[in-house]
Design a protein around this motif. Structure first.
Motif, PDB file in Angstrom:
ATOM      1  N   UNK A  55       6.171 -27.655 -86.313  1.00  0.00           N
ATOM      2  CA  UNK A  55       4.902 -27.514 -87.436  1.00  0.00           C
ATOM      3  C   UNK A  55       3.863 -27.704 -87.592  1.00  0.00           C
ATOM      4  N   UNK A  56       3.587 -28.888 -86.474  1.00  0.00           N
ATOM      5  CA  UNK A  56       1.864 -29.280 -87.020  1.00  0.00           C
ATOM      6  C   UNK A  56       1.300 -27.985 -86.009  1.00  0.00           C
ATOM      7  N   UNK A  57       1.642 -27.508 -84.813  1.00  0.00           N
ATOM      8  CA  UNK A  57       1.389 -26.146 -84.394  1.00  0.00           C
ATOM      9  C   UNK A  57       1.202 -24.819 -85.075  1.00  0.00           C
ATOM     10  N   UNK A  58       2.192 -25.053 -86.024  1.00  0.00           N
ATOM     11  CA  UNK A  58       1.949 -23.654 -86.808  1.00  0.00           C
ATOM     12  C   UNK A  58       0.702 -23.728 -88.077  1.00  0.00           C
ATOM     13  N   UNK A  59       0.845 -25.160 -88.265  1.00  0.00           N
ATOM     14  CA  UNK A  59      -0.421 -25.469 -89.415  1.00  0.00           C
ATOM     15  C   UNK A  59      -1.800 -25.689 -88.678  1.00  0.00           C
ATOM     16  N   UNK A  60      -1.563 -25.540 -86.927  1.00  0.00           N
ATOM     17  CA  UNK A  60      -2.799 -25.479 -86.525  1.00  0.00           C
ATOM     18  C   UNK A  60      -3.420 -24.412 -85.742  1.00  0.00           C
ATOM     19  N   UNK A  61      -2.174 -23.333 -85.897  1.00  0.00           N
ATOM     20  CA  UNK A  61      -2.538 -22.089 -86.386  1.00  0.00           C
ATOM     21  C   UNK A  61      -2.755 -21.693 -87.261  1.00  0.00           C
ATOM     22  N   UNK A  62      -2.538 -21.983 -88.618  1.00  0.00           N
ATOM     23  CA  UNK A  62      -3.176 -21.463 -90.085  1.00  0.00           C
ATOM     24  C   UNK A  62      -4.444 -21.975 -89.860  1.00  0.00           C
ATOM     25  N   UNK A  63      -4.851 -22.780 -89.768  1.00  0.00           N
ATOM     26  CA  UNK A  63      -6.220 -23.204 -89.996  1.00  0.00           C
ATOM     27  C   UNK A  63      -7.396 -22.149 -88.624  1.00  0.00           C
ATOM     28  N   UNK A  64      -6.832 -22.572 -87.523  1.00  0.00           N
ATOM     29  CA  UNK A  64      -7.858 -21.173 -86.715  1.00  0.00           C
ATOM     30  C   UNK A  64      -7.855 -19.706 -87.011  1.00  0.00           C
ATOM     31  N   UNK A  65      -6.277 -19.475 -88.003  1.00  0.00           N
ATOM     32  CA  UNK A  65      -6.419 -18.039 -88.499  1.00  0.00           C
ATOM     33  C   UNK A  65      -7.191 -17.671 -88.853  1.00  0.00           C
ATOM     34  N   UNK A  66      -7.577 -18.857 -90.555  1.00  0.00           N
ATOM     35  CA  UNK A  66      -8.116 -18.540 -91.924  1.00  0.00           C
ATOM     36  C   UNK A  66     -10.211 -19.235 -91.102  1.00  0.00           C
ATOM     37  N   UNK A  67     -10.097 -19.593 -90.131  1.00  0.00           N
ATOM     38  CA  UNK A  67     -11.658 -19.984 -89.659  1.00  0.00           C
ATOM     39  C   UNK A  67     -12.136 -18.613 -89.770  1.00  0.00           C
ATOM     40  N   UNK A  68     -13.738 -18.018 -90.561  1.00  0.00           N
ATOM     41  CA  UNK A  68     -14.324 -17.381 -90.706  1.00  0.00           C
ATOM     42  C   UNK A  68     -14.811 -16.103 -89.842  1.00  0.00           C
TER      43      UNK A  68
END
Length: 388
Positions: A55-68
């Motif tokens: 789940x931490x990997x999924x949260x990191x994936x989301x944070x990177x994907x949201x980067x502009x």
């Protein structure tokens, strides 16, 4: 230090998620690192991790994907398990020569009744499905194909990762370049089908007991435990300590009166980043940290962001043509909840007036599109009448 920021480059190495005894990096660490790079800046992320908490990997994936900016993720050494989920956030996923990527099913342990085990099955099934969706989006494969890869626990060379769609290209190294990066420290025997060279490397470098060395830690099953660990143990045992990454200092450190104030600032920054992730607005972290808000102010802003997103969702139920990103746009413009209500009100009224069949307004006002939308909107959102 397992998170290093150098200009527009971020290095992530170690275990995914804070498991208390290994070098690691968390979603908060990554959000803070991205904030230092800058919201709209292109970024290169060098990744070397054997995995960790799914789940931490999924949260990191989301944070990177949201980067502009554009995201280039270079797999150096290894991206296995939860780390391979992180890699999928790259617009350009690059495999270093000799690197490995691995995908497999998440796993966990359960102690308890039949009901407890059934709940774990449900949770792991949902987690595997979510991970498969991430892999499928990157690879272009059908979800059932990805699920087959995960169940088989496939280990891929750079060329195999590119062929399977999990990566985009293999890095070409210039002659005389630095030696190929080695896989990060990890007990690779925890996986079902690890390459023999990784098992030998674990033995040779005494990595084989790292994941079992913490006192009073629960027994770990044959595969890597990816079930998110609780911040407090079950029963009446003592809470395990949390040690924020030293990389937090790169974002929040400035002239400090003493070490205690630095520690407090880092803790506040980590809490703000986590609040943004939990509130579904990870992109807000860079803005809040840049403004130097307090934790209390951050909670208020994040709460307001949640209200605005809820209002947009409600408005889109009435008018599906409203853009899904309208909430993010208003947040970026710094609009308050009341201002957001006003914007949505005007858009809904305009949409209702466009679809009105007749311009005739009966005396009782029931046919007035503006009056009708006003009534619906006030009832749904609690908006107050605006002064004429």
């Amino acid at each position: 230090m397992t998170v290093l920021v150098n200009g527009t480059e971020i290095v992530l190495s170690g275990t995914v998620g804070d498991l208390y005894w290994d070098e690691c990096f968390t979603a908060s660490d990554v959000i803070l690192a991205l904030a230092q790079v800058g919201r709209g800046q292109d970024v290169t992320i060098r990744l070397n991790s054997g995995g960790g908490i799914a789940t931490e990997g999924a949260a990191i994936h989301s944070a990177i994907a949201a980067h502009g900016g554009r995201k280039t993720i270079v797999v150096e050494g290894i991206a296995a398990s939860a780390a391979s989920v992180i890699a999928m956030a790259g617009d350009d996923v690059v495999m270093s020569p000799g690197a490995l990527m691995m995908v497999h099913d998440p796993s966990g342990f359960t102690f308890g009744t039949v009901d407890d085990h059934e709940k774990q099955i449900t949770a792991l099934t949902a987690l595997a499905t979510a991970m498969a969706g991430i892999y499928a989006e990157k690879t272009g494969k059908a979800v059932n194909e990805v699920r087959a890869d995960m169940r088989a626990e496939i280990w891929m060379t750079p060329e195999e990762a590119v062929s399977g769609g999990y990566a985009d290209r293999v890095l070409t190294r210039a002659s005389g370049a630095d030696p190929e990066p080695q896989p990060t420290a990890f007990d690779y025997r925890l996986f079902e089908h690890p390459p023999e060279r990784l098992v030998a490397l674990s033995d040779r470098r005494a990595w084989t007991n790292r994941a079992r060395s913490a006192a009073a830690s629960p027994a770990i099953p044959p595969r890597l435990t990816e079930k998110p660990m609780a911040t407090e143990p079950a029963g009446n045992g003592p809470a395990l300590p949390h040690n924020p990454s030293a990389a937090l200092a790169a974002v929040v450190d400035g002239p400090r009166a003493d070490a205690s104030s630095t520690t407090l600032a880092r803790a506040d920054a980590a809490e703000i980043a986590k609040l943004c992730v939990d509130g579904g607005v990870p992109a807000m972290a860079s803005t809040l940290l840049a403004e130097g808000v307090t934790v209390a102010q951050a909670k208020e802003r994040i709460g307001a962001a949640g209200q605005i997103n809820d209002l947009v969702a409600l408005a889109r139920r009435k008018d599906p043509t409203l853009p899904a990103e309208l909430g993010a746009t208003m947040l970026a413009e710094g609009k308050t909840v009341e201002q957001a209500r006003s914007v949505l009100f005007d858009k809904l009224v305009a949409a209702e007036e466009k679809t009105a069949v007749s311009s005739h307004v009966p005396a009782d006002g029931k046919g007035d599109p503006t009056a009708r939308i006003v009534g619906h909107y006030r009832a749904a959102t609690g908006a107050k009448p605006r002064a004429a």
